[in-house]
Design an enzyme around this catalytic site. Structure first.
Site, PDB file in Angstrom:
ATOM      1  N   HIS A  66      -1.398   9.748  -2.293  1.00 48.04           N
ATOM      2  CA  HIS A  66      -2.665  10.239  -1.735  1.00 48.04           C
ATOM      3  C   HIS A  66      -2.460  10.462  -0.239  1.00 48.04           C
ATOM      4  O   HIS A  66      -1.345  10.258   0.283  1.00 48.04           O
ATOM      5  CB  HIS A  66      -3.804   9.260  -2.039  1.00 48.04           C
ATOM      6  N   GLN A 104       6.047  -7.110  -9.088  1.00 52.46           N
ATOM      7  CA  GLN A 104       4.918  -7.476  -8.223  1.00 52.46           C
ATOM      8  C   GLN A 104       3.586  -7.496  -8.976  1.00 52.46           C
ATOM      9  O   GLN A 104       2.533  -7.721  -8.382  1.00 52.46           O
ATOM     10  CB  GLN A 104       4.842  -6.566  -7.002  1.00 52.46           C
ATOM     11  N   LYS A 136      -3.642  -0.680   5.145  1.00 55.12           N
ATOM     12  CA  LYS A 136      -4.510  -1.045   4.022  1.00 55.12           C
ATOM     13  C   LYS A 136      -4.021  -2.354   3.382  1.00 55.12           C
ATOM     14  O   LYS A 136      -4.803  -3.220   3.028  1.00 55.12           O
ATOM     15  CB  LYS A 136      -4.509   0.119   3.042  1.00 55.12           C
ATOM     16  N   GLY A 183       1.292   1.214   5.198  1.00 54.76           N
ATOM     17  CA  GLY A 183      -0.114   1.404   5.537  1.00 54.76           C
ATOM     18  C   GLY A 183      -0.790   0.081   5.875  1.00 54.76           C
ATOM     19  O   GLY A 183      -0.515  -0.940   5.237  1.00 54.76           O
ATOM     20  N   GLY A 227      -3.163   8.803   2.255  1.00 56.90           N
ATOM     21  CA  GLY A 227      -2.647   7.643   2.992  1.00 56.90           C
ATOM     22  C   GLY A 227      -1.127   7.721   3.048  1.00 56.90           C
ATOM     23  O   GLY A 227      -0.509   7.574   4.109  1.00 56.90           O
ATOM     24  N   HIS A 228      -0.503   7.984   1.878  1.00 62.23           N
ATOM     25  CA  HIS A 228       0.963   8.119   1.853  1.00 62.23           C
ATOM     26  C   HIS A 228       1.400   9.308   2.709  1.00 62.23           C
ATOM     27  O   HIS A 228       2.393   9.220   3.440  1.00 62.23           O
ATOM     28  CB  HIS A 228       1.457   8.365   0.419  1.00 62.23           C
TER      29      HIS A 228
HETATM   30  O1  PAF Z   1       2.438  -0.947  -1.112  1.00 65.40           O
HETATM   31  C1  PAF Z   1       3.045  -0.597  -2.150  1.00 65.40           C
HETATM   32  O2  PAF Z   1       2.795   0.473  -2.723  1.00 65.40           O
HETATM   33  C2  PAF Z   1       4.084  -1.513  -2.753  1.00 65.40           C
HETATM   34  O3  PAF Z   1       3.707  -2.843  -2.638  1.00 65.40           O
HETATM   35  C3  PAF Z   1       5.498  -1.295  -2.191  1.00 65.40           C
HETATM   36  C4  PAF Z   1       5.573  -1.635  -0.719  1.00 65.40           C
HETATM   37  C5  PAF Z   1       5.907   0.148  -2.424  1.00 65.40           C
HETATM   38  C6  PAF Z   1       6.513  -2.184  -2.937  1.00 65.40           C
HETATM   39  O4  PAF Z   1       6.553  -1.888  -4.297  1.00 65.40           O
END
Ligand code: PAF
Length: 258
Positions: free
Chosen positions: A8, A35, A123, A121, A10-11
């Site tokens: 999006h 994660q 965020k 970010g 933000g990226h």
């Molecule tokens: O912020 C994210 O999208 C994820 O936590 C990251 C930093 C890409 C690690 O998988």
């Protein structure tokens, strides 16, 4: 820029910043299983590589690193990176294994890509602090650049997870940004006692039954330690996490005390 895709604006803002500051801009897309807790949304996490490729190209990205799960985590994988303090508090209390997965993948990505700069970010404010801790502790020579939160016109912070929200939930989700704005206004009007500030914000969530507050905290922006009294000259994050329907959202405001 490590990302999990479903890009999006933000990226895109991170890519733009990288293009200003670096010679070569490399984005990775990897939805990192470690994660996510077993109860979380790893399977449902939105993915659209064709769309991401178009957006990356439009933004002028030089390279995409798009590894498969077995490239990153082969069968005999056994090594994790765990930040022991800052990763265990606040977000870490609600997602006890989350940051261990993040630091593990980010450290693997750093080793594969070998960047000089890494863009994240604001965020995910606590994530940026956890990663900075890891960089210092493991002696990576990488500068972290934190870019501001990008919001929709009505204030909702951009997140790949916003796609889960139905129209009614999308409306209710504004309570996160509005509460942070209210906290900022209370602080700007001179209140320095964080218990008083949090109590007032908490009332918004008590009234809004369909949103389930996980936490609202005011922490020192460097240490992430909770603050009782806000001190002049210091920076604090006001952090909020809440579930709107089944979607968990986080947001924050960086506040400088004048
Ligand atoms: O912020 C994210 O999208 C994820 O936590 C990251 C930093 C890409 C690690 O998988």
């Amino acid at each position: 820029m490590p990302t999990m895709g479903y890009l999006h604006n933000g990226h895109i803002s991170l890519i733009e910043e990288s293009k200003k500051r670096a010679d070569i801009t490399i984005v990775s897309i990897f939805v990192n299983p470690t994660q996510f807790a077993p109860t979380e949304d790893f399977k449902a996490y939105p993915r659209d590589i064709e769309r991401d490729l178009r957006l990356l190209e439009q933004a002028g990205t030089d390279y995409l690193f798009y590894p498969s799960a077995v490239d990153i985590y082969p069968n005999n994988f056994q090594t994790y990176v765990d930040v022991t303090e800052i990763a265990k508090i606040i977000e870490g209390e609600f997602r006890p294994t989350h940051f261990k997965g993040v630091t593990t993948i980010v450290s693997i990505l750093f080793n594969c890509v070998k960047p000089d700069l890494a863009f994240f970010g604001q965020k995910d404010a606590q994530q940026t602090s956890v990663i900075k801790r890891m960089i210092e502790d493991l002696k990576y020579e990488i500068e972290v650049v934190i870019c501001p939160i990008i919001r929709e016109a009505d204030g909702l912070a951009l997140s790949s997870r916003n796609v889960y929200l139905n129209p009614e939930e999308r409306e209710k989700a504004l309570i996160l940004n509005e509460s942070l704005k209210q906290a900022e206004d209370i602080i700007l009007s001179g209140e320095r006692n964080t218990v008083t500030i949090i109590k007032k914000i908490n009332n918004n969530f008590i009234k809004e039954k369909s949103v389930h507050l996980n936490y609202i905290r005011i922490v020192n922006a460097d240490t992430f330690k909770e603050a009782d009294k806000l001190e002049t000259g210091k920076d604090y994050y006001c952090l909020v996490a809440a579930k709107v329907g089944s979607t968990r959202l986080i947001d924050n405001r960086l506040i400088h005390i004048k």
